[in-house]
Design a protein around this motif. Structure first.
Motif, mmCIF file in Angstrom:
data_model
loop_
_atom_site.group_PDB
_atom_site.id
_atom_site.type_symbol
_atom_site.label_atom_id
_atom_site.label_comp_id
_atom_site.label_asym_id
_atom_site.label_seq_id
_atom_site.Cartn_x
_atom_site.Cartn_y
_atom_site.Cartn_z
ATOM 1 N N ALA A 57 0.843 -1.202 0.000
ATOM 2 C CA ALA A 57 0.000 0.000 0.000
ATOM 3 C C ALA A 57 0.872 1.243 0.000
ATOM 4 C CB ALA A 57 -0.895 -0.008 1.237
ATOM 5 N N GLN A 58 0.498 2.230 -0.803
ATOM 6 C CA GLN A 58 1.188 3.508 -0.748
ATOM 7 C C GLN A 58 0.209 4.620 -1.101
ATOM 8 O OE1 GLN A 58 4.433 2.785 -3.551
ATOM 9 N NE2 GLN A 58 3.463 4.090 -5.094
ATOM 10 N N CYS A 59 0.555 5.828 -0.695
ATOM 11 C CA CYS A 59 -0.362 6.948 -0.915
ATOM 12 C C CYS A 59 0.334 8.035 -1.718
ATOM 13 C CB CYS A 59 -0.819 7.508 0.428
ATOM 14 S SG CYS A 59 -1.909 8.928 0.249
ATOM 15 N N SER A 60 -0.212 8.347 -2.881
ATOM 16 C CA SER A 60 0.352 9.392 -3.736
ATOM 17 C C SER A 60 -0.648 10.536 -3.854
ATOM 18 C CB SER A 60 0.682 8.814 -5.119
ATOM 19 O OG SER A 60 1.729 7.869 -4.997
ATOM 20 N N VAL A 61 -0.171 11.732 -3.544
ATOM 21 C CA VAL A 61 -1.050 12.904 -3.508
ATOM 22 C C VAL A 61 -0.804 13.772 -4.738
ATOM 23 C CG1 VAL A 61 -1.762 14.908 -2.147
ATOM 24 C CG2 VAL A 61 -0.908 12.852 -0.982
ATOM 25 N N GLY A 62 -1.752 13.802 -5.639
ATOM 26 C CA GLY A 62 -1.647 14.628 -6.848
ATOM 27 C C GLY A 62 -2.209 16.019 -6.600
ATOM 28 N N ARG A 63 -1.836 16.964 -7.506
ATOM 29 C CA ARG A 63 -2.309 18.354 -7.337
ATOM 30 C C ARG A 63 -2.162 18.776 -5.877
ATOM 31 N NH1 ARG A 63 -2.361 18.847 -12.490
ATOM 32 N NH2 ARG A 63 -3.877 17.695 -13.702
ATOM 33 N N ALA A 64 -0.994 18.488 -5.323
ATOM 34 C CA ALA A 64 -0.799 18.577 -3.865
ATOM 35 C C ALA A 64 -0.954 19.992 -3.314
ATOM 36 C CB ALA A 64 0.563 17.999 -3.489
ATOM 37 N N GLN A 65 -0.714 20.991 -4.149
ATOM 38 C CA GLN A 65 -0.868 22.384 -3.706
ATOM 39 C C GLN A 65 -2.273 22.639 -3.141
ATOM 40 O OE1 GLN A 65 1.974 24.779 -4.817
ATOM 41 N NE2 GLN A 65 1.215 25.452 -2.827
ATOM 42 N N ASP A 66 -3.263 21.956 -3.735
ATOM 43 C CA ASP A 66 -4.659 22.175 -3.327
ATOM 44 C C ASP A 66 -5.243 20.977 -2.572
ATOM 45 O OD1 ASP A 66 -4.672 24.631 -4.729
ATOM 46 O OD2 ASP A 66 -4.908 23.507 -6.606
ATOM 47 N N ALA A 67 -4.394 19.990 -2.275
ATOM 48 C CA ALA A 67 -4.929 18.729 -1.735
ATOM 49 C C ALA A 67 -5.202 18.756 -0.233
ATOM 50 C CB ALA A 67 -3.962 17.593 -2.048
#
Ligand SMILES: Cc1cc2nc3c(=O)[nH]c(=O)nc-3n(C[C@H](O)[C@H](O)[C@H](O)COP(=O)(O)O)c2cc1C
Length: 196
Positions: A151-161
């Motif tokens: 399991a892993q967590c990737s945060v896209g568009r992180a500026q607004d996440a």
């Protein structure tokens, strides 16, 4: 028994998105019952790895400190940024130095990553969410014999996440983070039980 988890980001930039991701993971791990140590690589500056330097001066004290921190915890979580589709040099350099540490400051043998449960998060302002960096980081850590959970967590568009309290706005990403932390804690607790 409470698992002890070390958390750090692969960036030391002020307002680093990976730092915010590491902070969110720290809170989630604590919520799930872990005892978390959150460090910054800024507190462990290291020269660029060079085998001549290593031969002449030995492994830097900060590398020994980092290796000892990894070794003394039941697991670790790294939140990586993505640079040119891979992990940033700061993080790779720290891992390379840690991989060269053979003993701690008291002379006890240390193989920091060997058999150590780990988890990976990534973040990026782009849509790919740093997934390529996460994949490269996984390969590097597996090479170092760490036991990285699937399991892993990737945060896209992180500026607004993240909201103003630093929590993930998106429910699915938030669930991914919780799942990643749970998998890490399960693996870390198993290793801890086996050891005690
Ligand atoms: C040298 C360099 C290369 C980058 N390459 C990528 C990339 O391949 N993919 C991506 O999503 N973002 C890329 N970025 C943007 C970073 O993801 C962005 O600057 C991010 O905020 C850095 O992580 P941090 O906020 O944790 O410091 C790059 C940034 C730099 C400085």
């Amino acid at each position: 028994m409470t698992a002890r988890i070390l958390v750090f980001a692969g960036s030391i930039r002020a307002q680093a998105l990976s730092g915010t991701t590491a902070d969110a993971a720290t809170r989630e791990l604590a919520l799930q019952g872990a005892e978390v140590t959150r460090i910054s690589l800024a507190d462990y500056p290291l020269p660029i790895f060079d085998q001549d330097l290593e031969r002449e001066k030995g492994v830097p004290e900060n590398a020994v400190k980092l290796a000892s921190l990894v070794a003394s915890h039941d697991g670790f979580l790294i939140a990586t940024p993505e640079y040119n589709a891979s992990l940033p040099p700061l993080l790779k350099n720290a891992i390379d130095w840690i991989s060269r540490v053979k003993q701690d400051s008291s002379g006890r043998a240390v193989r920091a990553f060997s058999g150590k449960p780990g988890a990976i998060c990534s973040s990026s302002n782009g849509a790919f969410a740093g997934i390529r960096a996460a994949n490269h980081l996984r390969a590097v850590l597996v090479h170092c014999q760490a036991e990285i959970v699937s399991a892993q967590c990737s945060v896209g568009r992180a500026q607004d996440a993240f909201d103003e309290t630093g929590n993930l706005r998106d429910e699915a990403t938030s669930r991914k983070l919780a799942t990643t932390c749970r998998a890490l804690l399960e693996a870390a607790s198993l290793v801890r039980q086996r050891r005690n």
